[in-house]
Write an enzyme that holds these catalytic residues in place. Structure first.
Site, PDB file in Angstrom:
ATOM      1  CB  CYS A 169      46.999  34.525 105.988  1.00 52.59           C
ATOM      2  SG  CYS A 169      48.832  33.949 105.452  1.00 52.59           S
ATOM      3  CG  HIS A 190      61.651  52.399  96.173  1.00 53.03           C
ATOM      4  ND1 HIS A 190      62.309  53.561  95.056  1.00 53.03           N
ATOM      5  CD2 HIS A 190      61.444  53.235  96.933  1.00 53.03           C
ATOM      6  CE1 HIS A 190      62.490  54.290  95.276  1.00 53.03           C
ATOM      7  NE2 HIS A 190      61.592  54.071  96.898  1.00 53.03           N
TER       8      HIS A 190
END
Length: 107
Positions: free
Chosen positions: A37, A70
């Site tokens: 967006c 991670h």
């Protein structure tokens, strides 16, 4: 692969698209999603309302890799206004290729 996005230059409500993608990831119909967006922030906020969705907005190569590696981010949110097409392509490539580091492992 699904394409749930805008298909022309007409304005759309980003929460509608983020809801479809977030729902598919949440229900296991898709492993991952990519949302774009203006800033990427609104898409991330909307997608994160769904169970099991971990959405993050990334602007550079390091965050694109580390959020996946991670944090097991499963919805990548990008800024269409602040990133060029080549950079978006590169961030998507990095994110898709990043492996997840098992708990307790160091990278």
């Amino acid at each position: 692969m699904f394409d749930e996005g805008a298909h022309d230059s007409q304005a759309v409500d980003y929460p509608d698209i983020a809801t479809v993608v977030g729902g598919k990831v949440s229900r296991g119909e898709a492993d991952r999603g990519i949302l774009i967006c203006g800033t990427g922030i609104g898409m991330a906020i909307t997608a994160n309302k769904f169970p099991q969705v971990r959405a993050a907005t990334c602007y550079d190569e390091v965050t694109a890799e580390m959020c996946r590696r991670h944090n097991d981010v499963n919805v990548l949110c990008l800024s269409g206004d602040m990133l060029g097409e080549k950079r978006i392509d590169r961030l998507v490539e990095i994110w898709l290729e990043a492996g997840i580091v098992p708990d307790g492992a160091l990278s």
